[in-house]
Design an enzyme around this catalytic site. Structure first.
Site, PDB file in Angstrom:
ATOM      1  N   ARG A 232       0.866  -1.168   0.000  1.00 26.37           N
ATOM      2  CA  ARG A 232       0.000   0.000   0.000  1.00 26.37           C
ATOM      3  C   ARG A 232       0.904   1.220   0.000  1.00 26.37           C
ATOM      4  O   ARG A 232       1.961   1.212   0.651  1.00 26.37           O
ATOM      5  CB  ARG A 232      -0.865   0.044   1.269  1.00 26.37           C
ATOM      6  CG  ARG A 232      -2.034  -0.914   1.258  1.00 26.37           C
ATOM      7  CD  ARG A 232      -3.132  -0.428   0.304  1.00 26.37           C
ATOM      8  NE  ARG A 232      -4.302  -1.266   0.362  1.00 26.37           N
ATOM      9  CZ  ARG A 232      -4.561  -2.275  -0.478  1.00 26.37           C
ATOM     10  NH1 ARG A 232      -3.727  -2.574  -1.445  1.00 26.37           N
ATOM     11  NH2 ARG A 232      -5.671  -2.982  -0.360  1.00 26.37           N
ATOM     12  N   GLU A 261      -3.955   7.659  -4.983  1.00 17.80           N
ATOM     13  CA  GLU A 261      -4.223   6.946  -6.246  1.00 17.80           C
ATOM     14  C   GLU A 261      -5.608   7.337  -6.747  1.00 17.80           C
ATOM     15  O   GLU A 261      -6.521   7.466  -5.941  1.00 17.80           O
ATOM     16  CB  GLU A 261      -4.189   5.428  -6.026  1.00 17.80           C
ATOM     17  CG  GLU A 261      -2.847   4.921  -5.567  1.00 17.80           C
ATOM     18  CD  GLU A 261      -2.839   3.419  -5.286  1.00 17.80           C
ATOM     19  OE1 GLU A 261      -3.806   2.726  -5.665  1.00 17.80           O
ATOM     20  OE2 GLU A 261      -1.881   2.937  -4.687  1.00 17.80           O
ATOM     21  N   HIS A 279      -1.272   0.424  -9.795  1.00 21.36           N
ATOM     22  CA  HIS A 279      -1.850  -0.504  -8.804  1.00 21.36           C
ATOM     23  C   HIS A 279      -2.429  -1.727  -9.530  1.00 21.36           C
ATOM     24  O   HIS A 279      -3.638  -1.989  -9.486  1.00 21.36           O
ATOM     25  CB  HIS A 279      -2.937   0.181  -7.960  1.00 21.36           C
ATOM     26  CG  HIS A 279      -3.281  -0.578  -6.706  1.00 21.36           C
ATOM     27  ND1 HIS A 279      -3.616   0.031  -5.531  1.00 21.36           N
ATOM     28  CD2 HIS A 279      -3.324  -1.897  -6.451  1.00 21.36           C
ATOM     29  CE1 HIS A 279      -3.868  -0.883  -4.601  1.00 21.36           C
ATOM     30  NE2 HIS A 279      -3.700  -2.076  -5.153  1.00 21.36           N
TER      31      HIS A 279
HETATM   32  C1  8YV Z   1      -6.944  -4.323  -5.585  1.00 25.84           C
HETATM   33  C2  8YV Z   1      -5.445  -4.812  -3.813  1.00 25.84           C
HETATM   34  O1  8YV Z   1      -7.925  -4.769  -4.776  1.00 25.84           O
HETATM   35  O2  8YV Z   1      -5.770  -7.034  -3.113  1.00 25.84           O
HETATM   36  C3  8YV Z   1      -5.610  -5.860  -2.787  1.00 25.84           C
HETATM   37  O3  8YV Z   1      -5.592  -5.514  -1.606  1.00 25.84           O
HETATM   38  O4  8YV Z   1      -5.125  -3.723  -3.516  1.00 25.84           O
HETATM   39  C4  8YV Z   1      -5.698  -5.079  -5.242  1.00 25.84           C
HETATM   40  O5  8YV Z   1      -5.741  -6.397  -5.588  1.00 25.84           O
HETATM   41  C5  8YV Z   1      -7.312  -4.477  -7.003  1.00 25.84           C
HETATM   42  O6  8YV Z   1      -6.660  -3.490  -7.665  1.00 25.84           O
HETATM   43  C6  8YV Z   1      -8.792  -4.362  -7.256  1.00 25.84           C
HETATM   44  O7  8YV Z   1      -9.242  -3.142  -6.844  1.00 25.84           O
END
Ligand code: 8YV
Length: 313
Positions: A232, A261, A279
């Site tokens: 993150r 983001e 991301h």
């Molecule tokens: C996002 C993610 O969820 O798994 C996570 O925590 O941050 C990613 O896989 C993905 O971009 C879908 O929003």
């Protein structure tokens, strides 16, 4: 019985939309020009939120949905969901662990290779015709190097296994040592950074890890160090990272995640020592299909009274 109503926080791929819309009445929060109007019109009937890792669900939003029973997250990270609120209000939360681990780890290794071997810069070099005028400068080797993994969860372990195949020497930082792993545990993150050439951040987000990769850690990584972040944006002190990248006080970075983001800090844009991704570590067709299925399967389990597949709360 009428179809349960769900609030969709962000877009899902078409294959998920077809399935979701066949079973539920879907309210697309992200498309609503007037979100308050959507909530006052439909909020009382909404029984589920389908969200994404980076979008989550705040207490303020959940508080406007008196019939809310479950938040199903398309992502493993639940740091953007107010789990405390969910727990104290009897709202279930699910996520999508395991199905994305391999792809996220792959991108971590890919970003390390891209940053060290300067793959994007080399591509530009060839396209712009610079190759015909001289030789590209030399780059950094990856194999055999000392790698520090920050956070030895599912993704961290998978990155470690991949880089062990590159004959890298793996150490890691976490809240506790793992006796099931052959890698070296280092209890102090700055010390880990000092002892390695590459730092791969795979921590969960949230308050406990906020800014944990700070200026001191980056200074310890040093001018030949490379950092990769596939966790993150919140885990890294972004101003400190931008400072060391701008001043050449670390060699390079490979980043899939950012503090803000998708509107990332404009200071990144002119930097040639950072490889940027939107991301997208879990963004393969295969993984996204599995993630979408898990979101739908959790919702289906909930509404049929069966056990949740991957409960968080
Ligand atoms: C996002 C993610 O969820 O798994 C996570 O925590 O941050 C990613 O896989 C993905 O971009 C879908 O929003």
């Amino acid at each position: 019985m009428s179809a349960p109503e769900i609030l969709l926080m962000g877009p899902y791929p078409d294959w998920d939309m077809t399935e979701l819309e066949a079973k539920y009445k879907v309210h697309k929060f992200y498309e609503a020009a007037d979100k308050d109007a959507l909530l006052s019109q439909h909020g009382a009937n909404i029984r589920a939120i389908a969200t994404r890792g980076e979008l989550g669900a705040s207490a303020a939003l959940m508080g406007k949905l008196p019939s809310l029973e479950i938040v199903s997250c398309y992502g493993v990270g639940t740091d953007a969901i107010d789990l405390g609120y969910a727990k104290s209000n009897g709202i279930k939360v699910t996520n999508t662990p395991d199905v994305l681990t391999a792809d996220v780890a792959d991108l971590g290794v890919g970003l390390l290779l891209a940053a060290a071997r300067q793959i994007p810069q080399a591509d530009t070099y060839v396209r712009q015709g610079s190759w015909t005028k001289g030789n590209m400068g030399l780059v950094t080797r990856v194999c055999g190097k000392k790698v520090g993994i920050v956070g030895m969860g599912r993704v961290g372990v998978t990155v470690a296994r991949r880089l062990a195949a590159f004959e890298c020497d793996i150490s890691y930082f976490d809240i506790a040592a793992r006796t099931d792993l052959p890698y070296t545990f280092v209890a102090d993150l700055t010390e880990l950074a000092r002892g390695c050439e590459f730092l791969i951040v795979t921590l969960s987000g949230g308050e406990s890890t906020k800014g944990i990769v700070n200026a001191g850690v980056l200074a310890a990584l040093g001018k030949d160090g490379i950092i990769v972040n596939i966790s993150r944006g919140s885990t890294v002190d972004e101003d400190a990272l931008l400072d060391v990248l701008e001043k050449g006080q670390i060699k390079a970075a490979g980043l899939d995640v950012f503090a803000t983001e998708p509107n990332i800090n404009a200071r990144y844009l002119p930097l040639t020592n950072v490889v940027l991704q939107p991301h997208h570590a879990s963004g393969t067709v295969e993984t996204r299909q599995a993630m979408g299925k898990l979101v739908r399967d959790n919702l289906a389990a909930h509404f049929s009274g069966a056990a949740l597949l991957t409960p968080v709360v």
